[in-house]
Scaffold this motif. Structure first.
Motif, PDB file in Angstrom:
ATOM      1  N   GLU A 234      51.857   1.655  40.411  1.00  0.00           N
ATOM      2  CA  GLU A 234      51.745   0.192  40.411  1.00  0.00           C
ATOM      3  C   GLU A 234      53.039  -0.465  40.882  1.00  0.00           C
ATOM      4  O   GLU A 234      53.017  -1.427  41.653  1.00  0.00           O
ATOM      5  CB  GLU A 234      51.380  -0.302  39.009  1.00  0.00           C
ATOM      6  CG  GLU A 234      51.098  -1.803  38.948  1.00  0.00           C
ATOM      7  CD  GLU A 234      50.622  -2.244  37.580  1.00  0.00           C
ATOM      8  OE1 GLU A 234      50.626  -3.471  37.324  1.00  0.00           O
ATOM      9  OE2 GLU A 234      50.237  -1.380  36.768  1.00  0.00           O
ATOM     10  N   GLU A 235      54.170   0.057  40.427  1.00  0.00           N
ATOM     11  CA  GLU A 235      55.462  -0.501  40.837  1.00  0.00           C
ATOM     12  C   GLU A 235      55.654  -0.368  42.341  1.00  0.00           C
ATOM     13  O   GLU A 235      56.096  -1.299  43.011  1.00  0.00           O
ATOM     14  CB  GLU A 235      56.606   0.207  40.113  1.00  0.00           C
ATOM     15  CG  GLU A 235      57.991  -0.280  40.548  1.00  0.00           C
ATOM     16  CD  GLU A 235      59.110   0.636  40.097  1.00  0.00           C
ATOM     17  OE1 GLU A 235      60.270   0.348  40.425  1.00  0.00           O
ATOM     18  OE2 GLU A 235      58.824   1.670  39.437  1.00  0.00           O
ATOM     19  N   GLN A 236      55.291   0.783  42.883  1.00  0.00           N
ATOM     20  CA  GLN A 236      55.440   1.022  44.319  1.00  0.00           C
ATOM     21  C   GLN A 236      54.528   0.116  45.129  1.00  0.00           C
ATOM     22  O   GLN A 236      54.912  -0.378  46.192  1.00  0.00           O
ATOM     23  CB  GLN A 236      55.163   2.495  44.629  1.00  0.00           C
ATOM     24  CG  GLN A 236      56.187   3.443  44.017  1.00  0.00           C
ATOM     25  CD  GLN A 236      55.753   4.887  44.069  1.00  0.00           C
ATOM     26  OE1 GLN A 236      54.583   5.204  44.313  1.00  0.00           O
ATOM     27  NE2 GLN A 236      56.692   5.791  43.821  1.00  0.00           N
ATOM     28  N   GLU A 237      53.329  -0.110  44.652  1.00  0.00           N
ATOM     29  CA  GLU A 237      52.391  -1.016  45.345  1.00  0.00           C
ATOM     30  C   GLU A 237      52.982  -2.409  45.498  1.00  0.00           C
ATOM     31  O   GLU A 237      52.760  -3.081  46.507  1.00  0.00           O
ATOM     32  CB  GLU A 237      51.074  -1.101  44.574  1.00  0.00           C
ATOM     33  CG  GLU A 237      50.204   0.140  44.662  1.00  0.00           C
ATOM     34  CD  GLU A 237      48.904  -0.040  43.914  1.00  0.00           C
ATOM     35  OE1 GLU A 237      48.836  -0.941  43.052  1.00  0.00           O
ATOM     36  OE2 GLU A 237      47.950   0.708  44.196  1.00  0.00           O
ATOM     37  N   SER A 238      53.751  -2.848  44.500  1.00  0.00           N
ATOM     38  CA  SER A 238      54.316  -4.201  44.522  1.00  0.00           C
ATOM     39  C   SER A 238      55.375  -4.379  45.600  1.00  0.00           C
ATOM     40  O   SER A 238      55.708  -5.508  45.959  1.00  0.00           O
ATOM     41  CB  SER A 238      54.923  -4.543  43.154  1.00  0.00           C
ATOM     42  OG  SER A 238      56.088  -3.768  42.906  1.00  0.00           O
ATOM     43  N   TRP A 239      55.892  -3.291  46.136  1.00  0.00           N
ATOM     44  CA  TRP A 239      56.911  -3.391  47.176  1.00  0.00           C
ATOM     45  C   TRP A 239      56.311  -3.855  48.499  1.00  0.00           C
ATOM     46  O   TRP A 239      57.014  -4.416  49.337  1.00  0.00           O
ATOM     47  CB  TRP A 239      57.591  -2.037  47.411  1.00  0.00           C
ATOM     48  CG  TRP A 239      58.247  -1.454  46.203  1.00  0.00           C
ATOM     49  CD1 TRP A 239      58.500  -2.069  45.005  1.00  0.00           C
ATOM     50  CD2 TRP A 239      58.726  -0.106  46.057  1.00  0.00           C
ATOM     51  NE1 TRP A 239      59.112  -1.204  44.145  1.00  0.00           N
ATOM     52  CE2 TRP A 239      59.261   0.000  44.755  1.00  0.00           C
ATOM     53  CE3 TRP A 239      58.763   0.996  46.898  1.00  0.00           C
ATOM     54  CZ2 TRP A 239      59.828   1.182  44.283  1.00  0.00           C
ATOM     55  CZ3 TRP A 239      59.312   2.170  46.442  1.00  0.00           C
ATOM     56  CH2 TRP A 239      59.847   2.263  45.150  1.00  0.00           C
ATOM     57  N   PHE A 240      55.020  -3.581  48.695  1.00  0.00           N
ATOM     58  CA  PHE A 240      54.359  -3.825  49.973  1.00  0.00           C
ATOM     59  C   PHE A 240      53.517  -5.106  49.920  1.00  0.00           C
ATOM     60  O   PHE A 240      53.247  -5.654  48.853  1.00  0.00           O
ATOM     61  CB  PHE A 240      53.465  -2.637  50.326  1.00  0.00           C
ATOM     62  CG  PHE A 240      54.213  -1.339  50.486  1.00  0.00           C
ATOM     63  CD1 PHE A 240      54.707  -0.955  51.711  1.00  0.00           C
ATOM     64  CD2 PHE A 240      54.434  -0.509  49.390  1.00  0.00           C
ATOM     65  CE1 PHE A 240      55.404   0.233  51.861  1.00  0.00           C
ATOM     66  CE2 PHE A 240      55.128   0.689  49.521  1.00  0.00           C
ATOM     67  CZ  PHE A 240      55.622   1.055  50.759  1.00  0.00           C
TER      68      PHE A 240
END
Length: 254
Positions: A234-240
């Protein structure tokens, strides 16, 4: 899960320099057979090199140098290359950066009306196998170790180009952006990205949260398509950006 365990092993390896099979089994509370399978996975993806009874780190960098990785035919890289190839379905001008995954994609591009510009020597050689596509290798100094070209004149040439698709590899991805390990390569790719209508990035999960690569290419939100090997956290998704297309490669996919 193995993916989480592999990421932790990679971090332990970075700190310690080497790990034994016995240590890995005891540390994670798994069997030696499981630890050996972890070792095989790490070695096959270029994240470690094998030693008697365990694994060694390549260097202080999380991602080994291009020449090291180029001799590793990872099944997951092959699947990622196949997925990237699907982004070249129409005529036009494309840029493909130096990457051990993308060079495998170049082996299979064979479509009339396609022009590929690249700064990768290996990409250019692979692309010459097709009589249908036009290939343009950027000029300049040759980095023998990482097998790409770079020059100031190249940057001025790129100002006059507009790419339908740009394909890039990565050395590290963080919340701050996409990074490469080599300054000259990063300068070229940063310029290329600015002249693209669609950016496709290929990156295995272990490159996420890697802070070893120093040279930023672009923001994660600039990426239109991300091809990786594990579902993003979820955290990584927020980067994009919210409209990014994330494609997951499956190892040994038929």
């Amino acid at each position: 899960m193995q993916d989480e365990r592999l990421n932790e092993i990679t971090e332990l390896l970075r700190k310690r320099g080497k790990l034994s099979t016995k240590f890995m089994a005891e540390y994670f509370g798994v069997s030696r057979d499981t630890a050996r399978r972890d070792i095989i996975k790490l070695v096959s993806t270029g994240r470690a090199k094998r030693m008697h009874g365990g694994i060694l780190a390549y260097s202080s960098n999380t991602v080994p140098e291009y020449l090291v990785r180029s001799h590793i035919l990872s099944p997951i890289k092959v699947e990622m290359a196949k997925l990237a190839l699907k982004e070249i379905q129409t005529k036009g001008l494309f840029f493909i950066a130096a990457s051990t995954t993308l060079v495998q994609m170049c082996e299979h591009i064979n479509q009339a009306g396609v022009t590929v510009v690249t700064n990768s020597i290996d990409n250019a050689v692979a692309l010459t196998k097709s009589s249908l596509i036009r290939v343009e290798l950027l000029g300049g100094r040759v980095d023998k170790r990482n097998r790409y070209t770079c020059s100031l004149s190249t940057l001025s040439e790129l100002d006059y180009l507009s790419f339908k698709r740009v394909f890039i590899g990565t050395s590290g991805i963080t919340s701050e952006g996409i990074y490469l390990s080599n300054k000259d390569d990063a300068v070229v790719i940063r310029n290329v990205v600015e002249h693209s209508r669609r950016i496709i990035a290929v990156a295995e999960q272990y490159k996420f949260n890697s802070h070893k690569a120093a040279y930023k290419v672009c923001s994660c939100k600039n990426i239109n398509v991300l091809i990786t090997d594990v579902v993003l956290k979820e955290e990584q998704e927020s980067w994009f950006s919210q409209d990014i297309k994330v494609v997951i490669a499956e190892e040994n996919k038929k």
